[in-house]
Design an enzyme around this catalytic site. Structure first.
Site, mmCIF file in Angstrom:
data_model
loop_
_atom_site.group_PDB
_atom_site.id
_atom_site.type_symbol
_atom_site.label_atom_id
_atom_site.label_comp_id
_atom_site.label_asym_id
_atom_site.label_seq_id
_atom_site.Cartn_x
_atom_site.Cartn_y
_atom_site.Cartn_z
ATOM 1 N N GLU A 69 3.446 -4.525 -16.381
ATOM 2 C CA GLU A 69 4.761 -4.600 -15.717
ATOM 3 C C GLU A 69 5.311 -6.018 -15.885
ATOM 4 O O GLU A 69 5.773 -6.636 -14.917
ATOM 5 C CB GLU A 69 4.622 -4.242 -14.240
ATOM 6 C CG GLU A 69 3.905 -2.909 -14.001
ATOM 7 C CD GLU A 69 3.860 -2.467 -12.546
ATOM 8 O OE1 GLU A 69 3.505 -3.294 -11.697
ATOM 9 O OE2 GLU A 69 4.192 -1.305 -12.268
ATOM 10 N N CYS A 92 6.571 0.990 -4.008
ATOM 11 C CA CYS A 92 7.132 -0.289 -3.584
ATOM 12 C C CYS A 92 8.664 -0.298 -3.679
ATOM 13 O O CYS A 92 9.339 -0.934 -2.860
ATOM 14 C CB CYS A 92 6.565 -1.417 -4.438
ATOM 15 S SG CYS A 92 6.546 -1.057 -6.203
ATOM 16 N N HIS A 122 -1.211 -11.055 -5.695
ATOM 17 C CA HIS A 122 0.208 -10.678 -5.725
ATOM 18 C C HIS A 122 0.979 -11.567 -4.754
ATOM 19 O O HIS A 122 0.939 -11.354 -3.552
ATOM 20 C CB HIS A 122 0.390 -9.210 -5.340
ATOM 21 C CG HIS A 122 1.742 -8.664 -5.707
ATOM 22 N ND1 HIS A 122 2.927 -9.341 -5.441
ATOM 23 C CD2 HIS A 122 2.106 -7.519 -6.340
ATOM 24 C CE1 HIS A 122 3.948 -8.615 -5.876
ATOM 25 N NE2 HIS A 122 3.482 -7.525 -6.433
#
Lengths: 587, 587
Positions: B269, B353, B140
């Site tokens: 996502e 998040c 990420h």
């Protein structure tokens, strides 16, 4: 297609076979059933021998107590009937019973039938309200309708009673699936395996006659409703039939695609709420459309109303037929009404309920054309065919000649062995604005009653009944509560739903608009897709041109286009591309 | 909201705490960062003390070698940096670094900053091209942009070099995620954990400068692109900046919702293909819109072009702001552009998040209003504010007074400490057809260059710059390649995207049609949703009336209606119901 999946070999009960599965027996049972329907109308020595051989094989796998399930016999004998919620044992039993009945009718042989009667008796010794028996029912309905078939074939009323028990026990409290889970030492709260609504999914949330809305897993639902209708017919149970009628009406009025597909959502393979009928993500499993045909067919036996036969025709020509490719080798499991171009038929599925279901339906199609009651015969489907019936003691031959659904004329010959007075009731299709009927060239006037036009007269051998349907291509709208179809329309001709494929229209179909005031041209294309009528309609292409910005104040430009539609059932047989049944309209 | 999730307590490294998670440190880091931004503009003794205390706590959790991740330190120390693909360690490190830099700028204190410099040095000792180091990068992205911040705050170029290494190593063969999996004794083929396209999902499929299209997990993508833009700016790497420009253009031209939301699909996502922008199922994660703001902001630093600032404004007022409820206590994770009425903000998410990301963005909003280069200041956002800048050696105070985006007038006071010649560049918003600018009451003419209107003159204290935007409610169309929006339009006013909610329109919004030729009325409602402009437009309700059949040839009836739209960001703050940004149009 020739792929070994171990489903037949399973009946040899060899430990070395790796392909046992709790409900694989049912797939093979459906194949046998289909083969028997075929033998009944089209004798074939080789097929007959094969059927004899595999029926023996199947029967050989039966345990001395009558039980028959290859998976549990070989892999997990101590688990027999301990998990009705998940294991599909009674479902598989039901399919074996249906196959046995078909085998008996096709061949007159009783070996399979009697084996299944023994199985049913064993099941009856395990399940029921009597003390010491389990008050269970299957997580996947099917045995209910199968037991009624077994009753009709054998004349043994105890099978009807067992079916009646399964129908009426379902959904009572304490929930059987909770009871059996506790017995397995599991937490009943872990039951909601599938969705948060595991009970409605499995038609186990409330007693069937309290159900007001179709819901849950669509195949389970219509299989159950079919069994309910059977039991209601045989027992004269009006309340039960009322529940069936309520559920049927709920489906066709709020939960059925224009193709006859049902079960809008993939999750749980289930009905959605009323009027929620998404197109691209439509699940509309082939088996569910077939189950709807079966349910409607049972309703029609009890109550002559064209809403049932219209529904059968709608599903047959659209949502069922779409399930198989033109070459008969590829299958849809789910039948969406729109596609971005990525949805295609496959050769096989791990869960392969649909392909043999199509086979047994098509092989038994003749059984859906007519029904008789006393001295009346009702014509439900217009199909080239020959049939021998008995009406009030008189043998009557009926044959149909027609190019339907391409042609709009049907010629029916009615030939009683001796002149006899009876009624021929012709279905007046819901899609048809006007039809004209002649008997031996003479116009017949009359008013249809619940969608059937009765012609009562003294019929003699060779009498000719001719029907001409008004069958133009026509535009169809959804009830606007179907939010996915607001501002859209579909095209139909007769019973056929049409669709627009990218391959014919050279553009992603979502950029096409259909002109509402339109003259639709029907063109028969003998060389296309096995010979179909295509439709031509005026419309527009929304042209992106050289638009620079993703969002702007400039309205997209419309470019006049002639659009082409083909029958929905025939889509995805050529070059892959987008498809839509419901096209945006420009008024 | 006051919910204990163990994220702060984790830094005490107690074994008894059950709530450790590989990336939970990042959420708290974002909270610290947000608090520091707030302290920088709005001193607050209590908050300041709290920040001091928690910063000490965070730093106390650092291992002697510089490593800091509470989960791995407590739960799995032997697994440190063994699974970069999944474990988010460098991602969490990046957020701690961003927090440390914000803390340093807000307080001048170096304790957190230096701890994070030690952490970065430790990371540098583990990763890199030198022999004996792992050639890894995080599953990420985030550390790339954080290291550039660390470089700018510390002046230590080695952090820029480490960032540059992470940016450039990514996607090379042999794939690092394969290498580390093999080292763990796992099968690299099991890597496609997420989708079949696990590598593109994680921006690990090819070297970044070879990427031509935005794809994969949207948050990962824009975080990476932000880091790329930072490295390109600091190193002058034109090829890298070219890749950034290409990716940015690809997003705004083919993959961005009208709200500034990105990442259309829930699965992974992720970005979908070009022009595939479903509304009801839009994922459009709040964090992705925030990441897009960050990316655009970095592009704007390097290249003054209103396409970047337009994008920032679009996301801020729509797809970001929608992420939080009016009372500031409920959050959307995904921000769809249509809803059947079932999508609602929640207090908290297990993967949380978004909420702290909103907090740090809003707390640092002032940083997005202006940028300076030499003797020019560019005004990117029109926001009531006061700022002190330095232009070519002269201190300049700038204040804005405006009712924007409700009002269309902005008054900017420009006050250099001494009269000085410099340029004020005003953003000419892409949504604005016409604007008029006056300096001290005198009309200014000029042509915008790349969307900025430069006013070069000798400015003196108290000079007044007034802008009047032409800001009517307007209709917006999508490029028709967005198939989901063909036949639909949206309403906007200034930067605000509007939507139709059922609560205002007393009907499911999918049964509403918007009249294309329309006079939109703008009405300011001081008492509604904290004070918003609503729009009124002529339209129609598709009326189901007493329609009997689900499908029929009868076109649904249209009933004239006045439709009401509210700003999209404010939806789902009243009675639950359906919502749509893109309404069907009637031409």
């Amino acid at each position: 297609m020739c792929r070994k999946t171990g489903r037949i070999r399973a009946f040899r009960l060899e430990k070395s076979n790796k392909n046992y599965h709790p409900y694989f027996d049912s797939d093979f049972a459906k194949w046998i059933e289909a083969a028997c329907y075929s033998l009944a109308t089209t004798p074939d020595k080789n097929l007959s021998k094969t059927v004899d051989r595999v029926v023996k094989l199947v029967v050989s796998a039966q345990r001395p107590n009558g039980y028959l399930n290859t998976y549990f016999t070989v892999k997990n004998p101590s688990y027999v009937f301990k998990d009705l919620r998940e294991q599909h044992e009674l479902y598989s039993a039901g399919h074996l019973m249906e196959a046995a009945v078909a085998h008996f009718y096709a061949t007159g042989k009783r070996n399979f039938l009697e084996a299944m009667m023994r199985y049913a008796d064993y099941i009856s010794s395990v399940f029921g309200r009597e003390k010491g028996k389990k008050r269970g029912y299957c997580g996947h309905p099917e045995i209910e309708l199968a037991l009624v078939k077994l009753y009709r074939a054998s004349g043994e009323r105890r099978f009807l009673e067992l079916s009646s028990y399964f129908v009426n026990e379902r959904g009572r409290k304490p929930y059987y699936f909770d009871v059996e889970a506790s017995k397995r030492g599991e937490d009943p709260a872990a039951y909601e395996w599938w969705t948060k609504n595991g009970y409605p999914e499995m038609q186990a949330h409330k007693p069937v006659r309290e159900q007001k809305e179709a819901g849950g897993h669509a195949v389970r639902a219509v299989y159950l409703y079919s069994g309910m209708a059977d039991v209601a017919e045989e027992t004269g149970d009006k309340a039960l039939f009322g529940a069936c009628r309520r559920l049927f009406d709920d489906i066709i009025n709020t939960k059925m695609y224009v193709t006859g597909g049902i079960g809008a959502v993939k999750k749980g393979e289930a009905f959605s709420t009323a009027y929620d009928l998404p197109n691209e993500t439509a699940y509309a499993e082939t088996c569910a459309a077939i189950g709807l045909v079966n349910f409607a067919h049972r309703m029609l036996r009890k109550e002559l109303d064209s809403k049932y036969s219209d529904c059968i025709e709608r599903a047959l020509y659209n949502g069922v037929l779409s399930g198989v490719s033109r070459n008969g080798r590829l299958f849809f499991y789910d039948n969406p009404l729109a596609s971005s171009g990525k949805h295609h038929r496959k050769e096989w599925y791990d869960c392969s309920c649909c392909p043999p279901n199509i086979a047994r339906l098509f092989a038994s199609l003749g059984g859906y054309i007519y029904s008789t009651k006393g001295s009346a015969v009702a014509v439900h489907l217009y199909l080239g065919s020959e049939a021998n019936l008995e009406l009030g003691g008189t043998a009557v031959s009926i044959s149909q000649k027609t190019g339907y659904p391409w042609g709009n004329r049907v010629l029916i010959s009615v030939s009683p062995e001796v002149p006899a007075r009876f009624t021929v009731k012709l279905r007046y299709p819901g899609w048809c604005g006007k039809l004209s009927v002649k008997v031996n060239g003479k116009n017949i006037k009359g008013t249809a009653k619940r969608g059937y036009l009765g012609i009562e007269r003294l019929w003699s051998a060779g009498d000719k009944l001719s029907i001409v349907f008004d069958m133009p291509a026509r535009i169809v709208y959804s009830d606007p509560r179907v939010r996915q179809n607001v501002g859209r329309a579909a095209l139909m001709k007769g019973p056929l739903v049409y669709c627009f494929e990218e391959v014919d229209n050279r553009a992603p179909v979502e950029s096409l608009l259909l002109q509402v005031n339109n003259k639709f041209r029907v063109i028969h294309k003998a060389g296309l897709l096995g010979g179909v009528d295509i439709l031509k309609a005026k419309g527009f292409l929304v042209n992106s041109g050289r638009q620079k910005q993703l969002y702007s104040g400039e309205a997209p430009k419309l470019e006049a286009r002639v659009l082409t539609a083909i029958p929905y059932f025939a889509w995805d047989n050529r070059k892959a591309g987008s498809m839509a049944v419901w096209l945006r309209v420009k008024s």
